[in-house]
Design a protein around this motif. Structure first.
Motif, PDB file in Angstrom:
ATOM      1  N   THR A 123       0.841  -1.204   0.000  1.00  0.00           N
ATOM      2  CA  THR A 123       0.000   0.000   0.000  1.00  0.00           C
ATOM      3  C   THR A 123       0.871   1.248   0.000  1.00  0.00           C
ATOM      4  OG1 THR A 123      -0.115   0.106   2.400  1.00  0.00           O
ATOM      5  CG2 THR A 123      -1.730  -1.290   1.285  1.00  0.00           C
ATOM      6  N   LEU A 124       0.232   2.396  -0.273  1.00  0.00           N
ATOM      7  CA  LEU A 124       0.957   3.673  -0.249  1.00  0.00           C
ATOM      8  C   LEU A 124       1.403   4.038   1.162  1.00  0.00           C
ATOM      9  CD1 LEU A 124      -1.270   5.740  -2.720  1.00  0.00           C
ATOM     10  CD2 LEU A 124       0.879   4.566  -3.190  1.00  0.00           C
ATOM     11  N   GLU A 125       0.775   3.435   2.194  1.00  0.00           N
ATOM     12  CA  GLU A 125       1.167   3.680   3.573  1.00  0.00           C
ATOM     13  C   GLU A 125       2.292   2.760   4.026  1.00  0.00           C
ATOM     14  OE1 GLU A 125      -2.505   3.074   5.516  1.00  0.00           O
ATOM     15  OE2 GLU A 125      -3.334   5.039   4.981  1.00  0.00           O
ATOM     16  N   GLY A 126       2.688   1.769   3.142  1.00  0.00           N
ATOM     17  CA  GLY A 126       3.821   0.907   3.480  1.00  0.00           C
ATOM     18  C   GLY A 126       3.439  -0.475   3.963  1.00  0.00           C
ATOM     19  N   ASP A 127       2.149  -0.848   3.961  1.00  0.00           N
ATOM     20  CA  ASP A 127       1.747  -2.188   4.376  1.00  0.00           C
ATOM     21  C   ASP A 127       2.066  -3.172   3.242  1.00  0.00           C
ATOM     22  OD1 ASP A 127       0.597  -1.532   6.891  1.00  0.00           O
ATOM     23  OD2 ASP A 127      -1.010  -0.522   5.787  1.00  0.00           O
ATOM     24  N   LEU A 128       2.763  -4.268   3.578  1.00  0.00           N
ATOM     25  CA  LEU A 128       3.126  -5.297   2.612  1.00  0.00           C
ATOM     26  C   LEU A 128       2.270  -6.537   2.874  1.00  0.00           C
ATOM     27  CD1 LEU A 128       4.936  -6.315   0.307  1.00  0.00           C
ATOM     28  CD2 LEU A 128       6.545  -7.106   2.056  1.00  0.00           C
ATOM     29  N   VAL A 129       1.493  -6.951   1.883  1.00  0.00           N
ATOM     30  CA  VAL A 129       0.609  -8.105   1.994  1.00  0.00           C
ATOM     31  C   VAL A 129       1.142  -9.188   1.048  1.00  0.00           C
ATOM     32  CG1 VAL A 129      -1.750  -8.966   1.808  1.00  0.00           C
ATOM     33  CG2 VAL A 129      -1.335  -6.577   2.464  1.00  0.00           C
ATOM     34  N   GLU A 130       1.602 -10.319   1.626  1.00  0.00           N
ATOM     35  CA  GLU A 130       2.113 -11.414   0.814  1.00  0.00           C
ATOM     36  C   GLU A 130       0.968 -12.175   0.163  1.00  0.00           C
ATOM     37  OE1 GLU A 130       5.147 -11.915   0.130  1.00  0.00           O
ATOM     38  OE2 GLU A 130       6.188 -10.672   1.621  1.00  0.00           O
ATOM     39  N   ARG A 131       1.310 -13.008  -0.818  1.00  0.00           N
ATOM     40  CA  ARG A 131       0.289 -13.800  -1.493  1.00  0.00           C
ATOM     41  C   ARG A 131      -0.361 -14.791  -0.542  1.00  0.00           C
ATOM     42  NH1 ARG A 131      -0.119 -14.573  -7.074  1.00  0.00           N
ATOM     43  NH2 ARG A 131       1.964 -13.716  -7.344  1.00  0.00           N
ATOM     44  N   SER A 132       0.396 -15.221   0.500  1.00  0.00           N
ATOM     45  CA  SER A 132      -0.139 -16.178   1.466  1.00  0.00           C
ATOM     46  C   SER A 132      -1.078 -15.523   2.482  1.00  0.00           C
ATOM     47  CB  SER A 132       1.026 -16.842   2.209  1.00  0.00           C
ATOM     48  OG  SER A 132       1.779 -15.871   2.918  1.00  0.00           O
ATOM     49  N   GLY A 133      -1.161 -14.178   2.538  1.00  0.00           N
ATOM     50  CA  GLY A 133      -2.033 -13.491   3.474  1.00  0.00           C
ATOM     51  C   GLY A 133      -1.294 -12.834   4.623  1.00  0.00           C
ATOM     52  N   ALA A 134       0.005 -13.131   4.784  1.00  0.00           N
ATOM     53  CA  ALA A 134       0.768 -12.523   5.878  1.00  0.00           C
ATOM     54  C   ALA A 134       1.024 -11.055   5.567  1.00  0.00           C
ATOM     55  CB  ALA A 134       2.087 -13.258   6.067  1.00  0.00           C
ATOM     56  N   MET A 135       0.933 -10.194   6.639  1.00  0.00           N
ATOM     57  CA  MET A 135       1.133  -8.755   6.484  1.00  0.00           C
ATOM     58  C   MET A 135       2.313  -8.324   7.339  1.00  0.00           C
ATOM     59  SD  MET A 135      -2.720  -7.184   6.411  1.00  0.00           S
ATOM     60  CE  MET A 135      -3.127  -7.894   8.007  1.00  0.00           C
ATOM     61  N   THR A 136       3.191  -7.489   6.745  1.00  0.00           N
ATOM     62  CA  THR A 136       4.346  -6.960   7.466  1.00  0.00           C
ATOM     63  C   THR A 136       4.496  -5.486   7.142  1.00  0.00           C
ATOM     64  OG1 THR A 136       5.826  -7.570   5.654  1.00  0.00           O
ATOM     65  CG2 THR A 136       5.569  -9.172   7.427  1.00  0.00           C
ATOM     66  N   GLY A 137       5.236  -4.763   8.045  1.00  0.00           N
ATOM     67  CA  GLY A 137       5.556  -3.362   7.786  1.00  0.00           C
ATOM     68  C   GLY A 137       4.347  -2.461   7.941  1.00  0.00           C
ATOM     69  N   GLY A 138       4.417  -1.285   7.300  1.00  0.00           N
ATOM     70  CA  GLY A 138       3.311  -0.348   7.313  1.00  0.00           C
ATOM     71  C   GLY A 138       3.315   0.538   8.557  1.00  0.00           C
ATOM     72  N   HIS A 139       2.212   1.214   8.790  1.00  0.00           N
ATOM     73  CA  HIS A 139       2.096   2.133   9.934  1.00  0.00           C
ATOM     74  C   HIS A 139       1.147   1.521  10.954  1.00  0.00           C
ATOM     75  CE1 HIS A 139      -1.551   2.891   7.712  1.00  0.00           C
ATOM     76  NE2 HIS A 139      -2.043   3.543   8.747  1.00  0.00           N
ATOM     77  N   TYR A 140       1.140   2.095  12.162  1.00  0.00           N
ATOM     78  CA  TYR A 140       0.329   1.571  13.247  1.00  0.00           C
ATOM     79  C   TYR A 140      -0.807   2.549  13.532  1.00  0.00           C
ATOM     80  CZ  TYR A 140      -1.138   0.320  17.946  1.00  0.00           C
ATOM     81  OH  TYR A 140      -1.873  -0.038  19.034  1.00  0.00           O
ATOM     82  N   ARG A 141      -2.030   1.978  13.468  1.00  0.00           N
ATOM     83  CA  ARG A 141      -3.197   2.770  13.860  1.00  0.00           C
ATOM     84  C   ARG A 141      -3.884   2.045  14.992  1.00  0.00           C
ATOM     85  NH1 ARG A 141      -6.553   3.809   8.495  1.00  0.00           N
ATOM     86  NH2 ARG A 141      -6.215   1.560   8.342  1.00  0.00           N
TER      87      ARG A 141
END
Length: 575
Positions: free
Chosen positions: A54-72
């Motif tokens: 995403t433009l906010e830095g969230d990385l979503v793998e093809r397997s569904g795992a999410m890494t990085g991004g910002h914290y809300r």
């Protein structure tokens, strides 16, 4: 790649970067099929289909795992979205299990491929054996064709002789017809005379005359047979005369070649004398160099020992230095981690509105904050919990493949060792046979030609990859290679080689066709005596026209062509 038509899709990351086309493989390795989305909510419907950021830095793998991004801290998932994510997680788990099954299936297929490869190697070896046998059969073809052509030439000559004999037979038949007419008229006169002379002594005399006539006819038939034999001998004498003329021409040519060879020999002798002088000087220089080299080898050995000692000291120092560097790196990394952890804790404390220089809050405030953090963590679920299982599975597969690799490496080393052993065994077996055959060749060649001969390998170090040369010197002649010998000398040399192999590994029987054609009487007699001596171990069938060979045989079969193309076979026991 083209951009998917879906709300919130910006484009593929690879399409958003400007680069030189020649660097496409490098950028593809970095970005691959990563899709850029405007927000995480737009990315959720495409989870499991694309790798997204995403433009906010969230990385979503093809397997569904999410890494990085910002914290809300106040991010919430609706119940519907949560169920969809759970469904995707279940699909991901199913896909992972299917992947595991396919990896196991792949392992089984690889084992089958390995088994089939071994079978293919066995079949290739069998094919090589069959190909070798076919080549051997093909090499026998030219010899058979040559023998067939020789038989056809002899058949044509015999047909020409048959035509001549037919003409003579026609003349004899006409003369016999005239004689029969004269005989019939004479018989009529004899009948009249018998009637007139009945009761006298003349009938007895006639009977004696008839017996004498029969004896005369028998003797005439015998004379005819002798005439036929004489005609054959005359034809054979004419053929031998032609051969004698041919040999005379060849002798003149050989005399001329001999003169040229003597001239070359004289020039070679001068060259040899000059080369001997150079060789003596080279040998003296070689002795000087050997002395210098011996001293240098001693110095080299001392330097090598000193170098090895210094290398060991340097390696020991390098190991000590590596240990110190490892400790230093571990200390530095630990120090950095501790400092970063301290700074992180301090920043977290300050971000919570607490002054780091103040006293810590009481336990109730800390517990309240912990509950808030736990709730925030729950809001961030689901997390890919299959990563640990996937890691374990990959680790097991890695260990299995490493074990297989080690097994294959060990098998490869064992195969290489066996091949080296087989090569050594082949070389030893070949050298054993060659030594025995060479010894037999020297003895047999000495017996047949009263000279010297031996078999020479072109490469004694690697005899299986090189050839062999026959070096022979008949009595009273210099050493020659096989190509420079006369026909009789070649025959003696070839027969010596054949008999030396026969003595090493005898065959049940041998068939030889006019092997004494180019030999003189003395050599034919020596060859005949040798065959008779070794015939106690094997049977010999020899086609020959030479008297010494026939006299040494145990059984003799004579084949002659009689009248009307009738072949007569006569056998006698001579031994």
């Amino acid at each position: 790649p083209s951009r998917p038509e879906h709300p919130g899709v910006v484009d593929y990351a690879l399409n958003l970067v400007d680069y030189d086309p020649k660097f496409l493989p490098a950028f593809w390795y970095v970005f691959r099929d990563t899709l850029v989305m405007d927000s995480l909510s737009s990315a959720r419907p495409l989870m499991g289909r694309y790798r997204m950021v995403t433009l906010e830095g969230d990385l979503v793998e093809r397997s569904g795992a999410m890494t990085g991004g910002h914290y809300r801290s106040k991010m919430k998932f609706a119940a519907e979205e949560r169920s969809r994510i759970m469904d995707l997680s279940a699909r991901i788990a199913s896909a992972e299990s299917e992947r595991s099954e396919r990896l196991d299936k792949m392992d089984r297929i690889e084992e089958q491929i390995s088994h089939i490869s071994r079978e293919v190697e066995e079949l290739n070896r069998e094919i090589s054996k069959k190909t070798f046998q076919v080549d051997e059969m093909g090499s026998a073809g030219p010899r058979l064709e040559k023998a067939i052509s020789e038989k056809r030439e002899r058949l044509a000559a015999m047909e020409g002789e048959a035509l001549g004999y037919k003409e003579q037979l026609g003349n004899l038949e006409s003369s016999i017809a005239g004689s029969e007419r004269a005989l019939s008229s004479a018989q009529e006169r004899i009948d009249r005379l018998e009637v007139e002379l009945k009761g006298s002594e003349i009938p007895d005399l006639n009977k004696k005359a008839d017996a004498a006539g029969l004896e005369v006819r028998r003797l005439q038939e015998r004379i005819s047979l002798i005439d036929g034999e004489m005609l054959k001998d005359k034809i054979r004498e004419e053929g031998l005369g032609e051969k004698l003329d041919e040999l005379s021409l060849r002798r003149a040519s050989l005399e001329e070649q001999k003169g040229q060879a003597l001239a070359r020999k004289s020039a070679g002798a001068a060259s040899i004398a000059e080369l001997k002088e150079k060789l003596a000087a080279s040998l003296a220089r070689e002795e000087e160099i050997e002395g210098e080299l011996h001293g240098l080898k001693g110095e080299r050995l001392k330097l090598l020992e000193r170098t090895m000692a210094l290398q060991k000291e340097a390696e020991q120092a390098e190991r000590e230095w590596d240990k110190i560097e490892a400790r230093k790196s571990a200390t530095a990394s630990t120090e950095g981690a501790v400092l970063s952890r301290v700074m992180e804790l301090r920043s977290q404390i300050e971000s919570c509105g607490v002054d780091s220089n103040q006293e810590p809050p009481n336990s109730e405030i800390v517990a309240e904050k912990i509950r808030a953090l736990e709730q925030a963590m729950r809001d961030m679920e689901p997390v890919n919990m299959l990563a640990i299982r996937e890691y374990d599975h990959v680790q097991i597969r890695h260990d299995t493949l490493a074990q297989r690799r080690n097994t294959l490496a060990a098998e490869r080393e064992a195969i290489i060792e066996k091949l080296d052993k087989y090569d050594q065994m082949k070389k030893e077996a070949f050298m054993t046979s060659f030594t025995e055959i060479n010894s037999n060749f020297k003895e047999i060649f000495r017996e047949l030609s009263r000279g010297e001969g031996e078999l020479i390998l072109e490469s004694p170090e690697d005899p299986l990859s090189a050839g062999m040369t026959i070096k022979a010197r008949p009595a009273g002649k210099p050493f020659h290679r096989l190509e420079a010998m006369s026909g009789g000398e070649k025959s003696l040399t070839a027969l010596s080689f054949i008999f030396s192999i026969q003595m090493h590994r005898p065959a049940p029987f041998y068939a030889m066709d006019e092997i004494d054609m180019f030999l003189d009487g003395a050599n034919v007699e020596r060859v005949a005596r040798l065959i008779k001596k070794i015939s106690a171990r094997a049977q010999f069938i020899v086609v020959s026209l030479r008297k010494p060979m026939i006299l040494q045989s145990r059984y003799t079969l004579g084949v002659t062509m009689q009248e009307n193309n009738i072949t007569t076979v006569t056998g006698i026991a001579t031994g």
